[in-house]
Motif scaffolding. Structure first.
Motif, PDB file in Angstrom:
ATOM      1  N   PHE A 168       8.698   4.963  -8.587  1.00  0.00           N
ATOM      2  CA  PHE A 168       8.298   3.363  -8.462  1.00  0.00           C
ATOM      3  C   PHE A 168       7.339   3.483  -6.869  1.00  0.00           C
ATOM      4  O   PHE A 168       8.129   3.958  -5.675  1.00  0.00           O
ATOM      5  CB  PHE A 168       9.557   2.197  -8.772  1.00  0.00           C
ATOM      6  N   VAL A 169       6.134   2.725  -6.746  1.00  0.00           N
ATOM      7  CA  VAL A 169       5.674   2.990  -5.540  1.00  0.00           C
ATOM      8  C   VAL A 169       6.067   1.614  -4.739  1.00  0.00           C
ATOM      9  O   VAL A 169       5.500   1.193  -4.766  1.00  0.00           O
ATOM     10  CB  VAL A 169       4.068   3.242  -5.521  1.00  0.00           C
ATOM     11  N   LEU A 170       6.683   2.161  -3.551  1.00  0.00           N
ATOM     12  CA  LEU A 170       7.328   1.052  -2.559  1.00  0.00           C
ATOM     13  C   LEU A 170       6.058   0.364  -1.616  1.00  0.00           C
ATOM     14  O   LEU A 170       5.264  -0.382  -1.250  1.00  0.00           O
ATOM     15  CB  LEU A 170       8.546   1.827  -1.233  1.00  0.00           C
ATOM     16  N   GLU A 171       5.244   2.177  -1.284  1.00  0.00           N
ATOM     17  CA  GLU A 171       4.257   1.435   0.371  1.00  0.00           C
ATOM     18  C   GLU A 171       2.783   2.602   0.518  1.00  0.00           C
ATOM     19  O   GLU A 171       3.298   4.013  -0.405  1.00  0.00           O
ATOM     20  CB  GLU A 171       4.765   1.550   1.107  1.00  0.00           C
ATOM     21  N   GLY A 172       1.763   2.696   0.234  1.00  0.00           N
ATOM     22  CA  GLY A 172       0.804   3.448   0.185  1.00  0.00           C
ATOM     23  C   GLY A 172       0.202   3.761  -0.744  1.00  0.00           C
ATOM     24  O   GLY A 172       0.112   2.793  -2.230  1.00  0.00           O
ATOM     25  N   ALA A 173      -0.319   4.599  -0.952  1.00  0.00           N
ATOM     26  CA  ALA A 173      -1.559   4.636  -2.777  1.00  0.00           C
ATOM     27  C   ALA A 173      -1.923   6.114  -2.436  1.00  0.00           C
ATOM     28  O   ALA A 173      -1.490   7.206  -1.437  1.00  0.00           O
ATOM     29  CB  ALA A 173      -2.819   4.201  -2.109  1.00  0.00           C
ATOM     30  N   PHE A 174      -1.763   6.926  -3.933  1.00  0.00           N
ATOM     31  CA  PHE A 174      -1.898   8.427  -4.196  1.00  0.00           C
ATOM     32  C   PHE A 174      -2.923   8.633  -4.834  1.00  0.00           C
ATOM     33  O   PHE A 174      -3.144   7.708  -5.726  1.00  0.00           O
ATOM     34  CB  PHE A 174      -1.404   8.840  -4.182  1.00  0.00           C
ATOM     35  N   ASP A 175      -3.861   9.148  -4.966  1.00  0.00           N
ATOM     36  CA  ASP A 175      -4.886   9.231  -6.436  1.00  0.00           C
ATOM     37  C   ASP A 175      -4.498  10.817  -7.425  1.00  0.00           C
ATOM     38  O   ASP A 175      -3.889  11.667  -6.926  1.00  0.00           O
ATOM     39  CB  ASP A 175      -6.190  10.082  -6.094  1.00  0.00           C
ATOM     40  N   LEU A 176      -4.320  10.499  -8.854  1.00  0.00           N
ATOM     41  CA  LEU A 176      -3.741  11.604  -9.573  1.00  0.00           C
ATOM     42  C   LEU A 176      -4.813  12.120 -10.531  1.00  0.00           C
ATOM     43  O   LEU A 176      -5.954  11.571 -10.598  1.00  0.00           O
ATOM     44  CB  LEU A 176      -2.161  11.933 -10.282  1.00  0.00           C
ATOM     45  N   THR A 177      -4.899  13.466 -10.171  1.00  0.00           N
ATOM     46  CA  THR A 177      -6.907  13.989 -11.168  1.00  0.00           C
ATOM     47  C   THR A 177      -6.089  15.459 -11.729  1.00  0.00           C
ATOM     48  O   THR A 177      -5.325  16.306 -11.249  1.00  0.00           O
ATOM     49  CB  THR A 177      -7.341  14.769  -9.816  1.00  0.00           C
ATOM     50  N   THR A 178      -6.048  15.258 -13.028  1.00  0.00           N
ATOM     51  CA  THR A 178      -5.992  15.589 -14.201  1.00  0.00           C
ATOM     52  C   THR A 178      -6.725  17.371 -13.982  1.00  0.00           C
ATOM     53  O   THR A 178      -8.024  17.025 -13.195  1.00  0.00           O
ATOM     54  CB  THR A 178      -6.140  15.538 -14.881  1.00  0.00           C
ATOM     55  N   ARG A 179      -6.972  18.359 -15.003  1.00  0.00           N
ATOM     56  CA  ARG A 179      -7.081  19.353 -14.630  1.00  0.00           C
ATOM     57  C   ARG A 179      -8.491  19.294 -15.422  1.00  0.00           C
ATOM     58  O   ARG A 179      -9.879  19.736 -14.879  1.00  0.00           O
ATOM     59  CB  ARG A 179      -6.736  20.504 -15.262  1.00  0.00           C
ATOM     60  N   ASP A 180      -9.115  18.051 -16.474  1.00  0.00           N
ATOM     61  CA  ASP A 180     -10.063  17.904 -16.630  1.00  0.00           C
ATOM     62  C   ASP A 180     -10.866  16.807 -16.026  1.00  0.00           C
ATOM     63  O   ASP A 180     -11.866  16.455 -16.448  1.00  0.00           O
ATOM     64  CB  ASP A 180      -9.700  17.023 -17.255  1.00  0.00           C
ATOM     65  N   GLY A 181     -10.173  16.747 -14.786  1.00  0.00           N
ATOM     66  CA  GLY A 181     -11.466  15.784 -13.843  1.00  0.00           C
ATOM     67  C   GLY A 181     -11.030  14.385 -13.493  1.00  0.00           C
ATOM     68  O   GLY A 181     -11.594  13.504 -13.034  1.00  0.00           O
ATOM     69  N   LEU A 182      -9.973  13.543 -14.389  1.00  0.00           N
ATOM     70  CA  LEU A 182      -9.717  12.661 -14.786  1.00  0.00           C
ATOM     71  C   LEU A 182      -8.299  12.006 -13.467  1.00  0.00           C
ATOM     72  O   LEU A 182      -7.633  12.885 -13.524  1.00  0.00           O
ATOM     73  CB  LEU A 182      -9.251  11.780 -16.449  1.00  0.00           C
ATOM     74  N   THR A 183      -8.965  10.711 -13.082  1.00  0.00           N
ATOM     75  CA  THR A 183      -8.545  10.267 -11.744  1.00  0.00           C
ATOM     76  C   THR A 183      -8.026   9.260 -11.833  1.00  0.00           C
ATOM     77  O   THR A 183      -8.388   8.166 -12.575  1.00  0.00           O
ATOM     78  CB  THR A 183      -9.217  10.267 -10.604  1.00  0.00           C
ATOM     79  N   GLN A 184      -6.258   8.935 -11.575  1.00  0.00           N
ATOM     80  CA  GLN A 184      -5.986   8.278 -11.629  1.00  0.00           C
ATOM     81  C   GLN A 184      -5.386   6.852  -9.889  1.00  0.00           C
ATOM     82  O   GLN A 184      -4.793   8.248  -9.854  1.00  0.00           O
ATOM     83  CB  GLN A 184      -4.740   7.591 -12.366  1.00  0.00           C
ATOM     84  N   ARG A 185      -5.614   5.823  -9.650  1.00  0.00           N
ATOM     85  CA  ARG A 185      -4.893   5.533  -7.998  1.00  0.00           C
ATOM     86  C   ARG A 185      -3.425   5.313  -8.855  1.00  0.00           C
ATOM     87  O   ARG A 185      -3.379   4.403  -9.592  1.00  0.00           O
ATOM     88  CB  ARG A 185      -6.143   5.242  -7.682  1.00  0.00           C
ATOM     89  N   CYS A 186      -2.646   5.109  -7.610  1.00  0.00           N
ATOM     90  CA  CYS A 186      -1.318   5.014  -7.320  1.00  0.00           C
ATOM     91  C   CYS A 186      -1.371   3.706  -6.448  1.00  0.00           C
ATOM     92  O   CYS A 186      -1.762   4.801  -5.211  1.00  0.00           O
ATOM     93  CB  CYS A 186      -0.765   5.700  -8.500  1.00  0.00           C
ATOM     94  N   ALA A 187      -0.689   3.063  -6.139  1.00  0.00           N
ATOM     95  CA  ALA A 187      -0.415   2.280  -5.102  1.00  0.00           C
ATOM     96  C   ALA A 187       0.959   1.720  -5.320  1.00  0.00           C
ATOM     97  O   ALA A 187       1.226   0.919  -6.403  1.00  0.00           O
ATOM     98  CB  ALA A 187      -2.059   1.289  -5.032  1.00  0.00           C
ATOM     99  N   HIS A 188       0.991   0.709  -4.385  1.00  0.00           N
ATOM    100  CA  HIS A 188       2.158  -0.001  -3.975  1.00  0.00           C
ATOM    101  C   HIS A 188       2.410  -1.204  -5.123  1.00  0.00           C
ATOM    102  O   HIS A 188       1.771  -1.941  -5.684  1.00  0.00           O
ATOM    103  CB  HIS A 188       2.159  -1.266  -3.350  1.00  0.00           C
ATOM    104  N   GLY A 189       3.659  -1.212  -5.365  1.00  0.00           N
ATOM    105  CA  GLY A 189       3.552  -1.863  -7.089  1.00  0.00           C
ATOM    106  C   GLY A 189       3.300  -0.667  -8.677  1.00  0.00           C
ATOM    107  O   GLY A 189       4.408  -1.406  -9.369  1.00  0.00           O
ATOM    108  N   ASP A 190       3.340  -0.067  -8.242  1.00  0.00           N
ATOM    109  CA  ASP A 190       3.302   0.492 -10.118  1.00  0.00           C
ATOM    110  C   ASP A 190       3.975   1.809 -10.401  1.00  0.00           C
ATOM    111  O   ASP A 190       4.678   2.343  -9.187  1.00  0.00           O
ATOM    112  CB  ASP A 190       1.970   1.937  -9.364  1.00  0.00           C
ATOM    113  N   THR A 191       4.185   1.812 -11.404  1.00  0.00           N
ATOM    114  CA  THR A 191       5.391   2.912 -11.671  1.00  0.00           C
ATOM    115  C   THR A 191       4.398   3.807 -12.065  1.00  0.00           C
ATOM    116  O   THR A 191       3.660   3.854 -13.529  1.00  0.00           O
ATOM    117  CB  THR A 191       5.928   1.836 -13.155  1.00  0.00           C
ATOM    118  N   VAL A 192       4.649   4.989 -12.239  1.00  0.00           N
ATOM    119  CA  VAL A 192       3.615   5.662 -12.624  1.00  0.00           C
ATOM    120  C   VAL A 192       5.309   6.932 -13.743  1.00  0.00           C
ATOM    121  O   VAL A 192       5.943   7.425 -12.624  1.00  0.00           O
ATOM    122  CB  VAL A 192       3.568   6.895 -11.331  1.00  0.00           C
TER     123      VAL A 192
END
Length: 82
Positions: A33-57
Motif C-alpha cells: 500500500f503506497v503511502l507516498e511517492g511513485a514507482f514503475d513496474l515493468t515486466t520482461r515483456d515491456g509492459l509498464t504500470q505506474r504505482c503511486a500514492h494511495g495504490d494497492t499493488v
C-alpha cells in the motif's frame, strides 16, 4: 523493516530512495500500500504500470522485471511465501 512475522507471512514498512532494481524470479508474493511517492513496474515483456500514492499493488511470486522508484517511496507491505 519487518514489524510482524507469523509462519510464512511478514508485515512491515519501508522507505526507499529513487532508483532502479531488477527483479529476477520474485521469491514471495508481496502486497504494497503506497503511502507516498511513485514507482514503475515493468515486466520482461515491456509492459509498464505506474504505482503511486494511495495504490494497492500485488507483485506475485515468480514475477520478473524492473522496479524503478521515480522518487522516495513510503509503503506498508505484506509478504507471503509458499
Amino acid at each position: 523493516r519487518k514489524m510482524y512475522v507469523v509462519g510464512k507471512t511478514s508485515v512491515g514498512c519501508t522507505v526507499e530512495a529513487a532508483g532502479r532494481q531488477e527483479v529476477v524470479q520474485q521469491t514471495v508474493t508481496q502486497w504494497l500500500f503506497v503511502l507516498e511517492g511513485a514507482f514503475d513496474l515493468t515486466t520482461r515483456d515491456g509492459l509498464t504500470q505506474r504505482c503511486a500514492h494511495g495504490d494497492t499493488v500485488v507483485i506475485p511470486e515468480g514475477w520478473s522485471g524492473v522496479r524503478e522508484n521515480l522518487e522516495t517511496v513510503k509503503a506498508i507491505w505484506v509478504e507471503t511465501s509458499n
